[in-house]
Write a protein that holds these residues in place. Sequence first.
Motif, PDB file in Angstrom:
ATOM      1  N   ILE A   1      -1.201   4.185  11.015  1.00  0.00           N
ATOM      2  CA  ILE A   1      -1.760   3.636   9.778  1.00  0.00           C
ATOM      3  C   ILE A   1      -0.874   2.506   9.264  1.00  0.00           C
ATOM      4  O   ILE A   1      -1.377   1.474   8.780  1.00  0.00           O
ATOM      5  CB  ILE A   1      -1.943   4.728   8.698  1.00  0.00           C
ATOM      6  N   THR A   2       0.443   2.644   9.406  1.00  0.00           N
ATOM      7  CA  THR A   2       1.323   1.558   8.949  1.00  0.00           C
ATOM      8  C   THR A   2       1.225   0.355   9.870  1.00  0.00           C
ATOM      9  O   THR A   2       1.299  -0.787   9.408  1.00  0.00           O
ATOM     10  CB  THR A   2       2.781   2.040   8.820  1.00  0.00           C
ATOM     11  N   ASP A   3       1.047   0.595  11.165  1.00  0.00           N
ATOM     12  CA  ASP A   3       0.867  -0.531  12.086  1.00  0.00           C
ATOM     13  C   ASP A   3      -0.382  -1.330  11.717  1.00  0.00           C
ATOM     14  O   ASP A   3      -0.371  -2.570  11.732  1.00  0.00           O
ATOM     15  CB  ASP A   3       0.734  -0.025  13.528  1.00  0.00           C
ATOM     16  N   VAL A   4      -1.465  -0.625  11.397  1.00  0.00           N
ATOM     17  CA  VAL A   4      -2.723  -1.290  11.026  1.00  0.00           C
ATOM     18  C   VAL A   4      -2.535  -2.126   9.768  1.00  0.00           C
ATOM     19  O   VAL A   4      -2.972  -3.285   9.691  1.00  0.00           O
ATOM     20  CB  VAL A   4      -3.843  -0.253  10.835  1.00  0.00           C
ATOM     21  N   LEU A   5      -1.871  -1.556   8.775  1.00  0.00           N
ATOM     22  CA  LEU A   5      -1.673  -2.273   7.514  1.00  0.00           C
ATOM     23  C   LEU A   5      -0.729  -3.465   7.688  1.00  0.00           C
ATOM     24  O   LEU A   5      -0.954  -4.537   7.117  1.00  0.00           O
ATOM     25  CB  LEU A   5      -1.156  -1.314   6.448  1.00  0.00           C
ATOM     26  N   LEU A   6       0.316  -3.284   8.471  1.00  0.00           N
ATOM     27  CA  LEU A   6       1.231  -4.399   8.731  1.00  0.00           C
ATOM     28  C   LEU A   6       0.501  -5.549   9.415  1.00  0.00           C
ATOM     29  O   LEU A   6       0.694  -6.714   9.067  1.00  0.00           O
ATOM     30  CB  LEU A   6       2.392  -3.929   9.603  1.00  0.00           C
TER      31      LEU A   6
ATOM     32  N   VAL B   1       6.812   8.821   9.217  1.00  0.00           N
ATOM     33  CA  VAL B   1       7.115   7.449   9.624  1.00  0.00           C
ATOM     34  C   VAL B   1       6.921   7.287  11.130  1.00  0.00           C
ATOM     35  O   VAL B   1       6.375   6.270  11.591  1.00  0.00           O
ATOM     36  CB  VAL B   1       8.553   7.073   9.228  1.00  0.00           C
ATOM     37  N   HIS B   2       7.323   8.288  11.910  1.00  0.00           N
ATOM     38  CA  HIS B   2       7.280   8.162  13.366  1.00  0.00           C
ATOM     39  C   HIS B   2       5.957   8.658  13.946  1.00  0.00           C
ATOM     40  O   HIS B   2       5.302   7.933  14.701  1.00  0.00           O
ATOM     41  CB  HIS B   2       8.456   8.926  13.981  1.00  0.00           C
ATOM     42  N   ARG B   3       5.552   9.873  13.611  1.00  0.00           N
ATOM     43  CA  ARG B   3       4.387  10.467  14.262  1.00  0.00           C
ATOM     44  C   ARG B   3       3.074   9.910  13.736  1.00  0.00           C
ATOM     45  O   ARG B   3       2.066   9.897  14.419  1.00  0.00           O
ATOM     46  CB  ARG B   3       4.442  11.993  14.097  1.00  0.00           C
ATOM     47  N   PHE B   4       3.074   9.417  12.495  1.00  0.00           N
ATOM     48  CA  PHE B   4       1.869   8.875  11.879  1.00  0.00           C
ATOM     49  C   PHE B   4       2.015   7.370  11.624  1.00  0.00           C
ATOM     50  O   PHE B   4       1.560   6.864  10.610  1.00  0.00           O
ATOM     51  CB  PHE B   4       1.573   9.610  10.561  1.00  0.00           C
TER      52      PHE B   4
ATOM     53  N   VAL C   1       0.846  -1.197   0.000  1.00  0.00           N
ATOM     54  CA  VAL C   1       0.000   0.000   0.000  1.00  0.00           C
ATOM     55  C   VAL C   1       0.879   1.242   0.000  1.00  0.00           C
ATOM     56  O   VAL C   1       1.709   1.434   0.903  1.00  0.00           O
ATOM     57  CB  VAL C   1      -0.937   0.034   1.222  1.00  0.00           C
ATOM     58  N   PHE C   2       0.699   2.080  -1.003  1.00  0.00           N
ATOM     59  CA  PHE C   2       1.351   3.393  -1.072  1.00  0.00           C
ATOM     60  C   PHE C   2       0.503   4.359  -0.255  1.00  0.00           C
ATOM     61  O   PHE C   2      -0.680   4.527  -0.520  1.00  0.00           O
ATOM     62  CB  PHE C   2       1.426   3.844  -2.539  1.00  0.00           C
ATOM     63  N   ILE C   3       1.105   5.021   0.738  1.00  0.00           N
ATOM     64  CA  ILE C   3       0.392   5.933   1.627  1.00  0.00           C
ATOM     65  C   ILE C   3       0.828   7.364   1.327  1.00  0.00           C
ATOM     66  O   ILE C   3       2.030   7.658   1.300  1.00  0.00           O
ATOM     67  CB  ILE C   3       0.676   5.620   3.106  1.00  0.00           C
ATOM     68  N   ALA C   4      -0.147   8.252   1.119  1.00  0.00           N
ATOM     69  CA  ALA C   4       0.197   9.623   0.736  1.00  0.00           C
ATOM     70  C   ALA C   4      -0.743  10.609   1.407  1.00  0.00           C
ATOM     71  O   ALA C   4      -1.897  10.299   1.708  1.00  0.00           O
ATOM     72  CB  ALA C   4       0.133   9.782  -0.784  1.00  0.00           C
TER      73      ALA C   4
ATOM     74  N   TYR D   1      -8.488  12.366   8.991  1.00  0.00           N
ATOM     75  CA  TYR D   1      -8.758  11.599  10.206  1.00  0.00           C
ATOM     76  C   TYR D   1      -8.335  10.136  10.119  1.00  0.00           C
ATOM     77  O   TYR D   1      -8.175   9.475  11.144  1.00  0.00           O
ATOM     78  CB  TYR D   1     -10.251  11.679  10.559  1.00  0.00           C
ATOM     79  N   ILE D   2      -8.133   9.619   8.924  1.00  0.00           N
ATOM     80  CA  ILE D   2      -7.739   8.208   8.815  1.00  0.00           C
ATOM     81  C   ILE D   2      -6.265   8.002   9.160  1.00  0.00           C
ATOM     82  O   ILE D   2      -5.806   6.854   9.212  1.00  0.00           O
ATOM     83  CB  ILE D   2      -8.033   7.634   7.419  1.00  0.00           C
ATOM     84  N   TYR D   3      -5.534   9.095   9.423  1.00  0.00           N
ATOM     85  CA  TYR D   3      -4.136   8.993   9.823  1.00  0.00           C
ATOM     86  C   TYR D   3      -3.990   9.511  11.258  1.00  0.00           C
ATOM     87  O   TYR D   3      -3.456  10.601  11.495  1.00  0.00           O
ATOM     88  CB  TYR D   3      -3.236   9.810   8.897  1.00  0.00           C
ATOM     89  N   PRO D   4      -4.445   8.772  12.253  1.00  0.00           N
ATOM     90  CA  PRO D   4      -4.344   9.255  13.637  1.00  0.00           C
ATOM     91  C   PRO D   4      -2.900   9.329  14.109  1.00  0.00           C
ATOM     92  O   PRO D   4      -2.054   8.521  13.719  1.00  0.00           O
ATOM     93  CB  PRO D   4      -5.138   8.211  14.432  1.00  0.00           C
ATOM     94  N   THR D   5      -2.627  10.317  14.959  1.00  0.00           N
ATOM     95  CA  THR D   5      -1.282  10.473  15.525  1.00  0.00           C
ATOM     96  C   THR D   5      -1.178   9.896  16.930  1.00  0.00           C
ATOM     97  O   THR D   5      -0.080   9.806  17.480  1.00  0.00           O
ATOM     98  CB  THR D   5      -0.876  11.954  15.565  1.00  0.00           C
ATOM     99  N   GLY D   6      -2.296   9.547  17.524  1.00  0.00           N
ATOM    100  CA  GLY D   6      -2.302   8.934  18.847  1.00  0.00           C
ATOM    101  C   GLY D   6      -3.278   7.784  18.868  1.00  0.00           C
ATOM    102  O   GLY D   6      -3.549   7.152  17.839  1.00  0.00           O
ATOM    103  N   GLU D   7      -3.827   7.502  20.020  1.00  0.00           N
ATOM    104  CA  GLU D   7      -4.810   6.435  20.132  1.00  0.00           C
ATOM    105  C   GLU D   7      -6.045   6.805  19.319  1.00  0.00           C
ATOM    106  O   GLU D   7      -6.647   7.858  19.524  1.00  0.00           O
ATOM    107  CB  GLU D   7      -5.194   6.233  21.599  1.00  0.00           C
TER     108      GLU D   7
END
Length: 293
Positions: free
Chosen positions: A70-75, A64-67, A46-49, A267-273
Motif C-alpha cells: 500500500i505504501t509502494d502504491v501511494l509513493l 512497514v515490511h509485510r504490508f 496519507v495516514f494509513i491505519a 483486502y486493500i492492504y495486500p501482503t503479496g502480489e
Amino acid sequence: MSEWNWATQPVDTDELADYYLAETLDGLYTPYALRRPAGDGPHPFVFIAYGNGGGGMEWLRDRVHRFRHITDVLLEAGYACAWSRYRTEVELGYQTGGALRTDVRQGMELMSRAPLEYEDEVAVLRHVAKLPGIDGSRLFHLGVSHAGEMLFKLLSQYGGLLRAGIAAEPASHELLTLSFDDHDEVTVSGGLRDIESLDMRSVERARRAITDPDEVSRRLDGVDIPVLVLGREQDELQGIFRLTYELLAAKRSDAEWRSWSHDIHGYIYPTGEPDAVQREALAVIVDFFDRHA
C-alpha cells in the motif's frame, strides 16, 4: 539526523522508512513510520491505519515490511505516507467520555478524560504536518475496520485537519450507537462486549439497532471533508458499512461508496502480489485522493 527523526531503518536494500515519535495530547509519545516519494516536495500525506491499537514497535515494523504494498502504491502516486501505532481502544470510551476538554490547575494541564486512540491519530497528523517536505494542507486518512470508524470519530471532534478520507469496512458500532441486546451471538464479560461473531449483513437490521439517532446525526455533522466508504460484499458487517455511508450521504453530496467481493477482511492492504480486485480497489483509492488533492 533531523531533530524530528527518532530512527531511520531500511524497508529493503534501497528503500528507507523514517520512524518518528509524535507527542500525544497528554504528553506521551506514539510512533509512526514515514516513507516519502522522490523529490523535495512538499508532498501530500496519507495516514494509513488498521484495526485496534496496541502492539508497539514490533507491530509497526511488521506493517512497514509485510504490508509495504500500500505504501509502494501511494509513493508511486506521489504521496508521502505512514503506518502508525496508537493506543488500544477503550470499550465505549468515545460514547461515554464525550469531547476531550482541557484546563489548567496549578500551572499544569488537566483533562476531562484520557485521550483515546483516534486522538493519537490527531497527534501524528499535527506532527507530520510540520515536517520538511510535507504539505500540511493536504493530509489524508486511510483506515480499515476499527480504523475506518476512527476516521469518523476524529472528524466528529477535530475539524480542519484532513483534506479527504477513506473508511474501508468501517466497524462503526460505537459511532452509530448500535445496541446488540437482541443479538444472542454478542456476549458481555466484565463490561467488555464480544462482537467477534456478530452478523449484521442487513442495512435495515443495522438501522434498527441505532439507539440515539440524534447523537449519530450530530456526530456526522462534524464530517467536514469528502469521505469514500468501502465495503466487502460477503462481510458479516456489510450492513454496518453500508449504513455508515447512507447516513453520511444524507448529509453530504460528496460522500462516495464502492464495494467489492473479496475473501480477506482488509483486502486493500495486500501482503503479496495483489489480485485483480485489490488492484482495482487500490486504483480507486489513488483516484479518490487525486481528485481531492
